[in-house]
Motif scaffolding. Sequence first.
Motif, PDB file in Angstrom:
ATOM      1  N   ASP A 260      -6.035 -34.129   9.825  1.00  0.00           N
ATOM      2  CA  ASP A 260      -7.467 -34.241  10.131  1.00  0.00           C
ATOM      3  C   ASP A 260      -7.931 -33.023  10.916  1.00  0.00           C
ATOM      4  O   ASP A 260      -7.503 -32.793  12.041  1.00  0.00           O
TER       5      ASP A 260
ATOM      6  N   GLY B 152     -11.225 -32.542  11.456  1.00  0.00           N
ATOM      7  CA  GLY B 152     -12.554 -32.868  11.966  1.00  0.00           C
ATOM      8  C   GLY B 152     -13.642 -32.667  10.930  1.00  0.00           C
ATOM      9  O   GLY B 152     -14.525 -33.499  10.786  1.00  0.00           O
ATOM     10  N   ASP B 153     -13.581 -31.564  10.202  1.00  0.00           N
ATOM     11  CA  ASP B 153     -14.588 -31.275   9.168  1.00  0.00           C
ATOM     12  C   ASP B 153     -13.935 -31.143   7.789  1.00  0.00           C
ATOM     13  O   ASP B 153     -14.488 -30.552   6.882  1.00  0.00           O
ATOM     14  N   GLY B 154     -12.776 -31.700   7.646  1.00  0.00           N
ATOM     15  CA  GLY B 154     -12.025 -31.636   6.394  1.00  0.00           C
ATOM     16  C   GLY B 154     -10.577 -31.991   6.675  1.00  0.00           C
ATOM     17  O   GLY B 154     -10.246 -32.504   7.749  1.00  0.00           O
ATOM     18  N   SER B 155      -9.724 -31.694   5.720  1.00  0.00           N
ATOM     19  CA  SER B 155      -8.307 -32.014   5.896  1.00  0.00           C
ATOM     20  C   SER B 155      -7.454 -30.795   5.582  1.00  0.00           C
ATOM     21  O   SER B 155      -7.880 -29.889   4.869  1.00  0.00           O
TER      22      SER B 155
ATOM     23  N   LYS C 134      -6.911 -25.158   5.522  1.00  0.00           N
ATOM     24  CA  LYS C 134      -7.905 -26.182   5.211  1.00  0.00           C
ATOM     25  C   LYS C 134      -7.936 -26.404   3.702  1.00  0.00           C
ATOM     26  O   LYS C 134      -8.005 -25.463   2.919  1.00  0.00           O
TER      27      LYS C 134
ATOM     28  N   TRP D 294     -12.477 -28.334  -0.976  1.00  0.00           N
ATOM     29  CA  TRP D 294     -13.251 -29.575  -1.024  1.00  0.00           C
ATOM     30  C   TRP D 294     -12.674 -30.564  -2.041  1.00  0.00           C
ATOM     31  O   TRP D 294     -12.590 -31.762  -1.778  1.00  0.00           O
TER      32      TRP D 294
ATOM     33  N   HIS E  92      -9.720 -32.198  -0.576  1.00  0.00           N
ATOM     34  CA  HIS E  92     -10.148 -33.132   0.467  1.00  0.00           C
ATOM     35  C   HIS E  92     -10.651 -34.434  -0.169  1.00  0.00           C
ATOM     36  O   HIS E  92     -10.298 -35.531   0.285  1.00  0.00           O
TER      37      HIS E  92
END
Length: 175
Positions: free
Chosen positions: A133, A135-138, A153, A156, A159
């Motif tokens: 995690d 916070g704004d993605g995985s 990261k 998208w 994710h």
Amino acid sequence: LKNNFSLNQGCGRLIIKGDFKFHTIEKGWKSSLAYGVVLSSLSRAYYLTNRDIYKDKAILLLKGYQDNSFKSTIFGNVFYEEYPTSKGHYVLNGFIFSLIGLYDVYNILGNDTAKELFDNGVKTLEIILPLYDLGDGSCYDLQHIHTYTPPIKARWQYHCTHIEQLKTIYLITKK
């Protein structure tokens, strides 16, 4: 179920300094992601056709989970590696695909070994999931733990795959 090619798997992301290392995975490697997808396919083929050949192949493939072909550990818990390297990459989507395959073998074929392998993997997932995690993605993987580099990261699409996979695991385990 072996890959007939070698693979240079990236390790670390110090691109700014030009320090990008590779681990070569030699021809003949096995992937937990591939095993999971094939286990799901064979189990479902058996469900639809009731042909023992599918059941027998699925049970035979469970040996890949038991013979350390793609098994590593993280914090003392089992992890089924999509890319088996000397130091784990801990790719989240590959790990979860492998768990879903194991669950299908247990749920459809009633195999207790698959259930035990699945339960061990879910236990690992419960422990390590917060590490993915951002916070704004995985994170795509957890190799940054041992390469001392920033986390990678996930794109998208990955994710979104992580989210859908985790929904599936929740539907199965209620965890």
